[in-house]
Design a protein around this motif. Structure first.
Motif, mmCIF file in Angstrom:
data_model
loop_
_atom_site.group_PDB
_atom_site.id
_atom_site.type_symbol
_atom_site.label_atom_id
_atom_site.label_comp_id
_atom_site.label_asym_id
_atom_site.label_seq_id
_atom_site.Cartn_x
_atom_site.Cartn_y
_atom_site.Cartn_z
ATOM 1 N N ASP A 87 0.837 -1.214 0.000
ATOM 2 C CA ASP A 87 0.000 0.000 0.000
ATOM 3 C C ASP A 87 0.868 1.259 0.000
ATOM 4 O O ASP A 87 0.563 2.240 -0.684
ATOM 5 C CB ASP A 87 -0.906 0.033 1.234
ATOM 6 C CG ASP A 87 -2.121 -0.881 1.071
ATOM 7 O OD1 ASP A 87 -2.365 -1.350 -0.061
ATOM 8 O OD2 ASP A 87 -2.816 -1.123 2.082
ATOM 9 N N ARG A 88 1.926 1.220 0.791
ATOM 10 C CA ARG A 88 2.803 2.397 0.849
ATOM 11 C C ARG A 88 3.480 2.629 -0.492
ATOM 12 O O ARG A 88 3.613 3.765 -0.948
ATOM 13 C CB ARG A 88 3.856 2.216 1.946
ATOM 14 C CG ARG A 88 3.241 2.312 3.344
ATOM 15 C CD ARG A 88 4.282 2.143 4.430
ATOM 16 N NE ARG A 88 5.322 3.153 4.364
ATOM 17 C CZ ARG A 88 6.451 3.108 5.057
ATOM 18 N NH1 ARG A 88 6.678 2.085 5.857
ATOM 19 N NH2 ARG A 88 7.351 4.065 4.948
ATOM 20 N N LEU A 89 3.892 1.544 -1.133
ATOM 21 C CA LEU A 89 4.538 1.680 -2.443
ATOM 22 C C LEU A 89 3.529 2.193 -3.477
ATOM 23 O O LEU A 89 3.857 2.986 -4.356
ATOM 24 C CB LEU A 89 5.130 0.340 -2.886
ATOM 25 C CG LEU A 89 6.253 -0.192 -1.999
ATOM 26 C CD1 LEU A 89 6.624 -1.621 -2.383
ATOM 27 C CD2 LEU A 89 7.483 0.719 -2.084
ATOM 28 N N HIS A 90 2.302 1.740 -3.317
ATOM 29 C CA HIS A 90 1.224 2.187 -4.207
ATOM 30 C C HIS A 90 1.024 3.687 -4.044
ATOM 31 O O HIS A 90 0.912 4.440 -5.016
ATOM 32 C CB HIS A 90 -0.055 1.426 -3.848
ATOM 33 C CG HIS A 90 -1.001 1.329 -4.997
ATOM 34 N ND1 HIS A 90 -2.097 2.140 -5.122
ATOM 35 C CD2 HIS A 90 -0.996 0.528 -6.080
ATOM 36 C CE1 HIS A 90 -2.734 1.845 -6.238
ATOM 37 N NE2 HIS A 90 -2.088 0.869 -6.836
ATOM 38 N N ARG A 158 13.013 8.311 -7.857
ATOM 39 C CA ARG A 158 12.615 8.817 -6.541
ATOM 40 C C ARG A 158 13.737 8.745 -5.524
ATOM 41 O O ARG A 158 13.943 9.667 -4.737
ATOM 42 C CB ARG A 158 11.466 7.928 -6.038
ATOM 43 C CG ARG A 158 10.336 8.674 -5.463
ATOM 44 C CD ARG A 158 9.413 7.777 -4.696
ATOM 45 N NE ARG A 158 9.063 8.491 -3.503
ATOM 46 C CZ ARG A 158 8.129 9.406 -3.447
ATOM 47 N NH1 ARG A 158 7.405 9.682 -4.515
ATOM 48 N NH2 ARG A 158 7.894 10.058 -2.336
ATOM 49 N N THR A 159 14.455 7.633 -5.529
ATOM 50 C CA THR A 159 15.465 7.435 -4.472
ATOM 51 C C THR A 159 16.837 7.997 -4.842
ATOM 52 O O THR A 159 17.624 8.301 -3.955
ATOM 53 C CB THR A 159 15.689 5.932 -4.183
ATOM 54 O OG1 THR A 159 16.229 5.298 -5.337
ATOM 55 C CG2 THR A 159 14.391 5.240 -3.790
ATOM 56 N N GLY A 160 17.121 8.114 -6.139
ATOM 57 C CA GLY A 160 18.488 8.444 -6.529
ATOM 58 C C GLY A 160 19.381 7.224 -6.353
ATOM 59 O O GLY A 160 18.906 6.162 -5.944
ATOM 60 N N ALA A 227 14.904 1.611 0.588
ATOM 61 C CA ALA A 227 14.931 3.076 0.452
ATOM 62 C C ALA A 227 13.513 3.617 0.299
ATOM 63 O O ALA A 227 13.144 4.608 0.930
ATOM 64 C CB ALA A 227 15.794 3.472 -0.744
ATOM 65 N N LEU A 228 12.703 2.957 -0.502
ATOM 66 C CA LEU A 228 11.328 3.431 -0.736
ATOM 67 C C LEU A 228 10.497 3.367 0.537
ATOM 68 O O LEU A 228 9.648 4.220 0.783
ATOM 69 C CB LEU A 228 10.660 2.586 -1.825
ATOM 70 C CG LEU A 228 11.242 2.720 -3.239
ATOM 71 C CD1 LEU A 228 10.718 1.593 -4.122
ATOM 72 C CD2 LEU A 228 10.884 4.080 -3.838
#
Ligand code: GLU
Length: 281
Positions: A87-90, A158-160, A227-228
């Motif tokens: 859900d968080r990744l979504h 997003r993370t680099g 990282a995400l």
């Protein structure tokens, strides 16, 4: 830092000498650091995992002289943890539903005439990455079977750049794109190896992930997921794999080397530890 290692087998069959090597590797690393060795059962695949194999794992490892804190974490009992991570990744916009069957993916690769290859074979060609969001959502709502995939390019943007440290191989530049848009939730299971293992290592406070070098490439993906999801970053130590007489990696097909068979033949545990590369001092 207090060292926590783990051995995380899937209960899909009997343990063999290769498993013994991996378990002893993690156990010894914890012991040498005065830390803790955990056992975890990775049983998210309902089609392949069996309760009797889990019992067999407990018996074989105890016979081999290993011990671990109980209760043992079983992934099948923690599906809500993986769903929450998904859900968080979504919410970050870095996953998408994939409706492709295995056959459709193969056909798409054949049609394209070329597919980039990763360490585990051809990469997912990205068919569903480009579906309009509304169409994808409608198909999900209509109950179409689907997996959830990580949009690696978006996630990396997003993370680099990311790095991770392996005790044998040194610092690594994370290259999750080498595995493509991996599956994070399967059609037939609400998570995947990559997501479950990353979430569990964080929840269990694992500081040193010890496992075979066959999973070296998977670590690129796990570092990205950490990282995400803002999870702590452990160290890794990928160990070499035991091979059979023909020089091939040991597998379940080398049935004669199942720990249970050795035990039933009366081979003492110390000898099996030595056969697995860990002779007693
Ligand atoms: N469950 C995986 C396996 O049996 C190992 C997971 C890991 O060590 O990260 O191959």
């Amino acid at each position: 830092m207090h060292t926590v290692t783990r051995f995380a087998p899937s209960p899909t069959g009997l343990l063999h000498l290769g498993h013994a090597h991996s378990a002893l590797f993690g156990f010894q690393a914890a012991q040498q650091a005065g830390g803790v060795f955990l056992l975890r059962i990775e049983d998210i695949d309902p089609n392949r995992c069996r309760a009797e194999h889990m019992q067999g794992i407990f018996e074989d490892l105890a016979w081999l002289g290993l011990s671990w804190p109980v209760p043992v974490r079983r992934q099948s009992e923690h599906l809500a943890d993986y769903a929450a991570a998904l859900d968080r990744l979504h919410a970050l916009g870095v996953v998408y539903p994939c409706f492709c069957s295995r056959k459709e993916i193969q056909e798409e690769i054949a049609r394209a005439g070329y597919a980039p290859h990763g360490p585990e074979g051809p990469l997912y060609p990205g068919t569903c990455r480009h579906l309009p969001a509304a169409e994808a959502a409608a198909r999900v709502a209509a109950g179409a079977p689907h997996a959830m995939r990580l949009d690696v390019a978006k996630a990396m943007a997003r993370t680099g750049p990311l790095r991770w440290y392996d005790r044998a191989a040194g610092w690594q530049q994370a290259a999750p794109e080498t595995l493509g848009d991996v599956v994070l939730a399967r059609r037939d299971a609400p998570t995947s190896y990559h997501l479950a293992v990353t979430v569990d290592d964080a929840i269990q406070g694992v500081t040193l992930v010890t496992r075979g070098e066959d999973l070296f490439h998977a670590t690129h993906v796990h570092r990205l997921l950490q990282a995400l999801l803002s999870l702590p970053v452990p160290e890794w130590h990928h160990h070499g794999l035991l091979t059979n007489e023909a020089g091939q990696r040991l597998s379940k097909r080398d049935g004669a080397r199942a720990l249970r068979a050795l035990r039933e033949e009366g081979v003492p545990p110390a000898q099996v530890r030595a056969m697995a590369g860990f002779p007693d001092p």
